[in-house]
Design an enzyme around this catalytic site. Structure first.
Site, PDB file in Angstrom:
ATOM      1  N   GLY A  73       0.800  -1.227   0.000  1.00  0.00           N
ATOM      2  CA  GLY A  73       0.000   0.000   0.000  1.00  0.00           C
ATOM      3  C   GLY A  73       0.826   1.266   0.000  1.00  0.00           C
ATOM      4  O   GLY A  73       0.332   2.331   0.354  1.00  0.00           O
ATOM      5  N   GLY A  75       2.382   2.362  -2.823  1.00  0.00           N
ATOM      6  CA  GLY A  75       2.549   2.806  -4.206  1.00  0.00           C
ATOM      7  C   GLY A  75       3.714   2.142  -4.909  1.00  0.00           C
ATOM      8  O   GLY A  75       4.149   2.587  -5.967  1.00  0.00           O
ATOM      9  N   SER A  77       3.645  -1.167  -5.687  1.00  0.00           N
ATOM     10  CA  SER A  77       3.138  -2.328  -6.414  1.00  0.00           C
ATOM     11  C   SER A  77       3.451  -3.672  -5.798  1.00  0.00           C
ATOM     12  O   SER A  77       3.767  -4.623  -6.498  1.00  0.00           O
ATOM     13  CB  SER A  77       3.664  -2.316  -7.842  1.00  0.00           C
ATOM     14  OG  SER A  77       2.698  -1.732  -8.619  1.00  0.00           O
ATOM     15  N   SER A  78       3.340  -3.753  -4.497  1.00  0.00           N
ATOM     16  CA  SER A  78       3.479  -5.067  -3.874  1.00  0.00           C
ATOM     17  C   SER A  78       2.366  -5.984  -4.380  1.00  0.00           C
ATOM     18  O   SER A  78       2.552  -7.198  -4.474  1.00  0.00           O
ATOM     19  CB  SER A  78       3.426  -4.947  -2.354  1.00  0.00           C
ATOM     20  OG  SER A  78       2.136  -4.580  -1.916  1.00  0.00           O
ATOM     21  N   ASP A 123       2.721  -2.266 -14.015  1.00  0.00           N
ATOM     22  CA  ASP A 123       3.406  -2.877 -12.879  1.00  0.00           C
ATOM     23  C   ASP A 123       3.614  -4.375 -13.101  1.00  0.00           C
ATOM     24  O   ASP A 123       4.695  -4.908 -12.899  1.00  0.00           O
ATOM     25  CB  ASP A 123       2.610  -2.648 -11.581  1.00  0.00           C
ATOM     26  CG  ASP A 123       2.371  -1.170 -11.320  1.00  0.00           C
ATOM     27  OD1 ASP A 123       2.956  -0.339 -12.032  1.00  0.00           O
ATOM     28  OD2 ASP A 123       1.591  -0.852 -10.399  1.00  0.00           O
ATOM     29  N   TYR A 174      -8.792   6.459  -8.224  1.00  0.00           N
ATOM     30  CA  TYR A 174      -8.105   5.826  -9.347  1.00  0.00           C
ATOM     31  C   TYR A 174      -9.129   5.431 -10.416  1.00  0.00           C
ATOM     32  O   TYR A 174      -8.991   5.761 -11.598  1.00  0.00           O
ATOM     33  CB  TYR A 174      -7.366   4.585  -8.840  1.00  0.00           C
ATOM     34  CG  TYR A 174      -6.412   3.998  -9.839  1.00  0.00           C
ATOM     35  CD1 TYR A 174      -5.044   4.203  -9.730  1.00  0.00           C
ATOM     36  CD2 TYR A 174      -6.879   3.235 -10.921  1.00  0.00           C
ATOM     37  CE1 TYR A 174      -4.177   3.673 -10.654  1.00  0.00           C
ATOM     38  CE2 TYR A 174      -6.015   2.708 -11.847  1.00  0.00           C
ATOM     39  CZ  TYR A 174      -4.664   2.929 -11.714  1.00  0.00           C
ATOM     40  OH  TYR A 174      -3.807   2.402 -12.646  1.00  0.00           O
TER      41      TYR A 174
END
Ligand code: ADP
Ligand code: MG
Length: 344
Positions: A73, A75, A77-78, A123, A174
């Site tokens: 969380g 940013g 891209s986990s 990502d 988003y």
């Protein structure tokens, strides 16, 4: 920064998942998978399994344990990392292969349809195709891509500055931006009379400038960002190929201004982090990254000045916001792959 996993095959159709970064474990049958709030973090890897099965790629059950150091969380891209990893694990234990490009496509489908975030494919794509010390130039409209060597790998590093602010708004905003851009495409097609306009990437700057006044304010700003950002991406490819770090830095700074003023996805803390970075002369440029409204900013920094830049940014950010930021010095690594074939 990465997520690691160990996997073993099961002879039934059960997925048994554990993450050392979260408490508890989750058992879910492959049949009838659907998003389940109660399963928390595990929905992301389960989404990858769902996407494979939904596309007719039957896989077997597995016991999997994850552990990562990508802060969720933030940013960075986990989510895409764990999706791509899960997909590769399931394909491997099931003895199945699919075309490599299908991996980011299916992981995106998991994120869009299973999780419900209308994210793009960048990502998942870089995590699948990334290569050490290379940038990846991707045309999202047709998925053609090119790896661009980062010629300055000895001279520059990327520093991530995590604001440690997370906002729930990020997901709904988003999706709203995606809708506004789609509306922009529809209106620009109508206004120009050009039926071959299918994405904002197929609108050129002059065409857009001629129509801009007729678009509703927010739609005009969103489109203005995307169209100018596409131009900056092309210029960045050129700067990377020439090894021109100051030019790359300038593009990063302009990109941040556009994300802040036109796309309106930044926030006070992100702006503050970017400004805190830019106070050091060793910083070429900085911008927010990820979906925005919190999360992280990145800075392109002279390699030998990393610690100095971090200390200054840390202090400035804390003074202005009262929040402790987190900082990481990063280099460009390979995408997801197998580390060892078998343990015992
Ligand atoms: P990000 O910006 O990091 O992609 P998201 O909210 O999209 O943030 O995704 C974060 C989610 O990804 C977490 O809530 C969790 O479900 C999953 N995730 C990320 N890293 C891990 C991990 N190490 N172990 C388990 N789940 C993870
Ligand atoms: Mg994500």
């Amino acid at each position: 920064m990465s997520i690691l996993a160990a996997v073993s095959r099961r002879n039934d159709r059960l997925l048994h998942l554990k993450s050392l970064n979260f408490t508890g474990s989750v058992a879910a049958p492959l049949d009838g998978l659907e998003y389940d709030r109660g399963r928390g973090w595990a929905n992301y890897p389960l989404g990858a399994a769902w996407a494979l099965e939904k596309n007719g790629i039957a896989v077997c059950g597995a016991d999997i344990v994850f552990q990562g150091d990508i802060p969720p969380g933030s940013g960075l891209s986990s989510s895409a990392a764990i999706e791509v990893l899960m997909m590769k694990l399931l394909l491997a234990v099931s003895g199945r292969t699919i075309e490599k490009k299908e991996i980011p496509i299916l992981c995106r489908q998991a994120e869009n349809e299973f999780i419900g975030v209308k994210s793009g494919i960048m990502d998942q794509f870089i995590i699948t195709f990334g290569r050490e010390n290379h940038a990846l130039f991707l045309n999202c409209a047709n998925l053609e891509y090119r790896l661009i060597p980062f010629r300055n790998a000895d001279e520059a590093v990327v520093i991530v500055g995590d604001t440690n602010v997370k906002r729930e708004l990020a997901k709904s905003a988003y999706n709203q931006r995606v809708a506004e851009c789609a509306e922009g495409v529809r209106l620009l097609k109508e206004l120009t009379g050009k039926r071959d306009i299918t994405t904002l990437g197929s609108v050129d700057k002059e065409e857009f400038d001629a129509c801009r006044g007729k678009l509703p304010g927010p739609v005009g700003r969103r489109c203005g960002h995307v169209i100018s950002e596409n131009r900056r991406v092309l210029d960045a490819v050129d700067a990377l190929e020439r090894g021109h770090l100051p030019e790359l830095g300038r593009l990063l700074r302009e990109s941040h201004a556009s994300l802040r003023d036109l796309y309106e996805v930044s926030c006070g803390e992100l702006d503050c982090m970017v400004e805190a970075f830019l106070r050091s002369p060793a910083v070429y440029g900085a911008r927010m990254t990820g979906a925005g409204f919190g999360g992280s900013a990145i800075a392109l920094v002279k390699a030998d000045s990393g610690e100095e830049v971090i200390e200054r940014a840390r202090r400035t950010y804390k003074e202005k916001t009262g929040i402790d930021g987190s900082f990481h010095v990063c280099r460009i690594a390979d995408g997801a792959g197998k580390l060892t074939t078998q343990i015992a």
